[in-house]
Write an enzyme that holds these catalytic residues in place. Structure first.
Site, short mmCIF file in Angstrom:
data_model
loop_
_atom_site.label_atom_id
_atom_site.label_comp_id
_atom_site.label_asym_id
_atom_site.label_seq_id
_atom_site.Cartn_x
_atom_site.Cartn_y
_atom_site.Cartn_z
N ARG B 19 -17.11 -10.30 -11.41
CA ARG B 19 -16.14 -9.25 -12.64
C ARG B 19 -14.72 -9.71 -11.69
O ARG B 19 -13.69 -9.80 -12.71
CB ARG B 19 -17.00 -8.22 -12.60
CG ARG B 19 -15.76 -7.36 -14.14
CD ARG B 19 -16.14 -5.74 -14.00
NE ARG B 19 -16.23 -4.80 -12.85
CZ ARG B 19 -15.98 -3.95 -12.54
NH1 ARG B 19 -14.74 -3.79 -13.99
NH2 ARG B 19 -14.77 -3.47 -11.82
N GLU B 20 -14.38 -9.29 -10.50
CA GLU B 20 -13.48 -9.01 -10.00
C GLU B 20 -12.77 -10.39 -10.02
O GLU B 20 -11.64 -10.93 -9.64
CB GLU B 20 -13.37 -8.51 -8.23
CG GLU B 20 -13.06 -7.02 -8.54
CD GLU B 20 -12.56 -6.23 -9.55
OE1 GLU B 20 -11.47 -6.78 -9.94
OE2 GLU B 20 -12.93 -5.34 -10.73
N GLU B 219 -0.69 -0.27 10.85
CA GLU B 219 -1.12 0.54 10.70
C GLU B 219 -1.71 0.94 12.64
O GLU B 219 -1.60 -0.25 13.14
CB GLU B 219 -2.06 0.73 10.13
CG GLU B 219 -1.77 0.58 8.83
CD GLU B 219 -2.99 -0.15 7.14
OE1 GLU B 219 -4.81 0.03 8.03
OE2 GLU B 219 -2.96 0.10 6.66
N HIS B 260 -7.87 1.35 6.16
CA HIS B 260 -8.71 0.47 6.16
C HIS B 260 -9.87 0.13 7.33
O HIS B 260 -9.79 1.49 8.88
CB HIS B 260 -8.72 -1.32 6.60
CG HIS B 260 -7.09 -0.91 5.30
ND1 HIS B 260 -5.87 -0.49 5.45
CD2 HIS B 260 -6.99 -1.38 4.06
CE1 HIS B 260 -5.05 -1.11 4.64
NE2 HIS B 260 -5.89 -1.14 3.54
#
Lengths: 401, 307
Positions: B19-20, B219, B260
């Site tokens: 789908r993606e 991060e 993440h």
């Protein structure tokens, strides 16, 4: 995810590495039985996922089974740093001639696992590395080429170990390196790895951590160790609020609306995505806001999930309003999140315009989303309002309690 | 110019019928000059097409149909199959692999990265949104549908690298609004082990005539920022770098993972505080807020001598 010591030692044992005798017990009677099996002096060790158990009295020594049972009773009732023990490990007290350290961790920059070995075991390896760097051997190894014993041998020999000790240690470090890869560990450590008076080597204590992403393919190991799917084994146990967040995210497989962490403030956050949430949480706090939670929306979740997450946060005791904010979205749809959070307010009997301090999600389907927000009078902002400015408005709308 | 990709780059999409992946294919075909997606691979689906892109069972079939080497691949297959898909691409001569898939165990990632380096291929990601050269090409979901990507990204002198896919767009949009376009923006991925770190992409940006400044989003967790600082010092790099560090609150919460997979404070070097200190040591300016970034870049473009 972390393993308890008794699980870690079982993992080590299954990999073919000898360990000191003993076993796990959850009652004083079981501890007595384990001590009888050992048939000698034992050490009773609290099984908690936190450090400092020795200092807290979570490690006791006993010469006879009765004494072992008494100590086990005390240790089982002893809370350490807010953790109640899962049980106790009743281990034989081995006659140690020398203590070594063997470990494997990831090197994120080299993108390979690295073996660590020291002839100064029994203490923290980082301390040894700092104070006696020549006593720590290191060796990276491949994830494409097969592991070969000589790689372990080189690392051990590099700290000056030779003779029969070298030949007995090589297969142990080799097995530890292989188990690290095969079991998807992020940390595999034996400390101390003891050389006994008779020249044999045994793992006295072990510390294993496995990558969460690999839980699926390590199901068999986890099942045989009795680790349940619901056990997160993070730094602290999840709160009921956080577990409810997981349930929201598990409603369907479309996108993410979860990764909830509980805080004790009065401003509910419905935020995303990964990096946006981190940025927004910092910004809310920098402006004096007190978040009630941290969470993440991303990957285009359904209305149902966005609604579920917003409801969870809205119903959290102490939450006055929620702020719905994300970095510019590419595949998550603005209109879907807008519908989800408005639905949550309405179904809980709240006025969306009152309960939503600010809605700042620009990006895909924003025109449609902004139309819906306008219809309900919800204050919203487009990409000309920065994440920082949106966080400021949220913090001002809900002053610190 | 740009780094990694340009209008002539050919690529395939592995897992194209998901789908993606179907959406991503549409977006890439629509954006800029239109990506040259020469095939898709989904085992067992040979003979279909996705938005006009032919689907094959194997990468080798796609290469054969194309009649020559294919430059890149966007890998969107589920985590359990990613390593095999990436190995297939590398062994079929693909040199640039963008791995979109999240939640791949580290041992698999390390194996893919190692094989890539043995074969002279490069990996971007995993857990990333890909690469975009504004108005020209995008390889991956970065920026979303073509019309949304066009709102955020504009051509210009700033190279962008980010551990967060979404923040790549947020930062680029902020730069664009201030009149600063981007040379190439790369979503490098949020995992503990990734194919290309900041320092590993810096030589490409430094060698790119269009790039005059770099913006990075970073991060807590890992050593990639320290590695970048080392690179800057060792190469005596004059190209100005502006960094933004999110997740400062995590310093108070060791052992807890946020955002993440690679974002966790386990040791002192993982903390935001430590990373900011390392970056500053190398002369990298650290913005307190995203909206400060354009001015910080402009100051350095105006006064400094670009590389």
């Amino acid at each position: 995810m972390r393993f308890y010591e008794y699980e870690s030692k079982e993992i080590v044992r299954r990999a073919g590495i000898p360990t000191s005798k003993g076993g796990f017990a959850t009652t004083a009677e079981e501890a007595r039985a384990r001590a009888e099996e050992v048939a000698g002096p034992v050490v009773i060790k609290s099984q908690v996922l936190t450090g400092g158990r020795m200092k807290a009295g979570g490690v006791q020594f006993a010469d006879a089974p009765d004494e072992a049972a008494r100590h086990a009773e005390d240790v089982l009732a002893l809370e350490i740093n807010g953790h109640m023990p899962r049980g106790v490990l009743v281990d034989e007290r081995v006659a140690v001639k020398h203590e070594y350290y063997a470990g494997v961790v990831w090197d994120g920059l080299r993108k390979q696992p690295v073996m660590l070995f020291s002839d100064m075991g029994g203490i923290d390896i980082e301390e040894v590395a700092e104070q006696h760097p020549d006593h720590v051997g290191r060796g990276h190894f491949s994830n494409v080429l097969p592991f070969s014993d000589f790689q372990a041998k080189q690392v051990i020999a590099s700290v000056g170990v030779t003779g029969s000790a070298l030949n007995r240690l090589t297969p142990i470090l080799t097995r530890l390196a292989r188990l690290f890869v095969e079991r998807d560990m992020t940390l595999a450590e034996i400390n101390p790895l003891a050389e006994l008076e008779d020249g044999k080597f045994v793992a006295v204590d072990a510390h294993m951590e496995m990558e969460n992403e690999a839980r699926g393919r390590q199901k068999e190991l986890l099942e045989t160790l009795g680790v349940g799917d619901e056990e997160t084994r993070e730094a602290r146990e999840p709160t009921p609020f956080e577990i409810a967040g997981e349930e929201v995210d598990a409603m369907d497989h479309r996108g993410v609306a979860g990764n909830v962490t509980e805080f004790d403030g009065n401003l509910g956050l419905v935020i995303g995505a990964g990096g946006g949430s981190l940025t927004l949480f910092d910004a809310v706090r920098a402006h004096g806001g007190q978040p009630a939670d941290y969470c993440e929306i991303g990957g285009n979740p359904s209305v149902r999930k966005a609604c579920g997450l917003a409801k969870l946060v809205l119903q959290k005791p102490g939450v006055e309003k929620i702020a719905v904010m994300m970095s510019i979205v590419s595949n998550t749809r603005v209109d879907i999140v807008a519908r989800g959070v408005i639905k949550a307010c309405v179904e809980l009997g709240f006025e969306p315009a009152e309960k939503i301090a600010i809605f700042r999600i620009p990006g895909a389907w924003e025109e449609e989303g902004f139309k819906i927000l306008e219809r309900y009078g919800v204050p919203y902002a487009d990409r000309t309002v920065s994440l920082n400015e949106a966080a400021k408005r949220a913090a001002e709308a809900v002053p610190a309690a | 110019m740009s780094i990694l990709v340009d209008e002539s780059t050919t690529f395939i999409v592995q897992g194209i019928t998901g789908r993606e992946a179907v959406n991503l294919t549409r977006e890439c075909l629509d954006y800029g000059a239109g990506a040259k997606i020469v095939g898709g691979v989904t085992p067992g689906r040979k003979g279909r097409d996705v938005h006009g892109v032919p689907v094959f069972d194997t990468v080798a079939q796609a290469v054969e149909s194309h009649g020559g080497p294919i430059d890149g691949s966007v890998v969107t297959v589920p985590p359990a199959f990613t390593k095999d898909a990436v190995f297939e691409a590398i062994e079929s001569g693909v040199k640039l692999i963008v791995i979109v898939t999240e939640r791949i165990p580290r041992a698999d990632v390390a194996g893919m990265v190692e094989l890539a380096s043995m074969r002279g291929a490069r990996i971007i990601g995993p857990n990333c949104l890909g690469i975009i050269v504004p108005d020209k090409i995008k390889m991956g979901g970065i920026g979303g549908p073509a019309k949304d990507a066009a709102k955020a990204y504009t051509p210009g002198p700033v190279g962008v690298m980010s551990r967060s896919g979404g923040m790549t767009t947020e930062i680029s949009s902020t730069l664009s609004a201030a009149g600063l376009g981007q040379s190439t923006a790369v979503s490098i991925g949020g995992d503990a082990i990734i194919g290309s770190s900041y320092a590993e992409l810096m030589p490409l940006f430094a060698g790119d005539g269009q790039t005059e400044a770099i913006v990075i989003y970073t991060e807590p967790g890992g050593r990639m920022e320290a590695q970048l600082s080392e690179w800057v010092k060792e190469n005596d790099s004059q190209i100005p770098i502006v960094a933004f560090m999110a997740g400062r609150f995590m310093d108070e919460m060791p052992g807890m993972s946020f955002g993440h997979a690679g974002t966790i404070v386990e040791g002192k070097e993982d903390t935001a505080t430590e990373k900011i200190a390392r970056l500053k040591e190398a002369g990298i300016v650290v913005a307190e807020r995203i909206e400060e970034i354009p001015d910080l870049v402009k100051e350095r473009l105006g006064s400094g001598a670009p590389a």
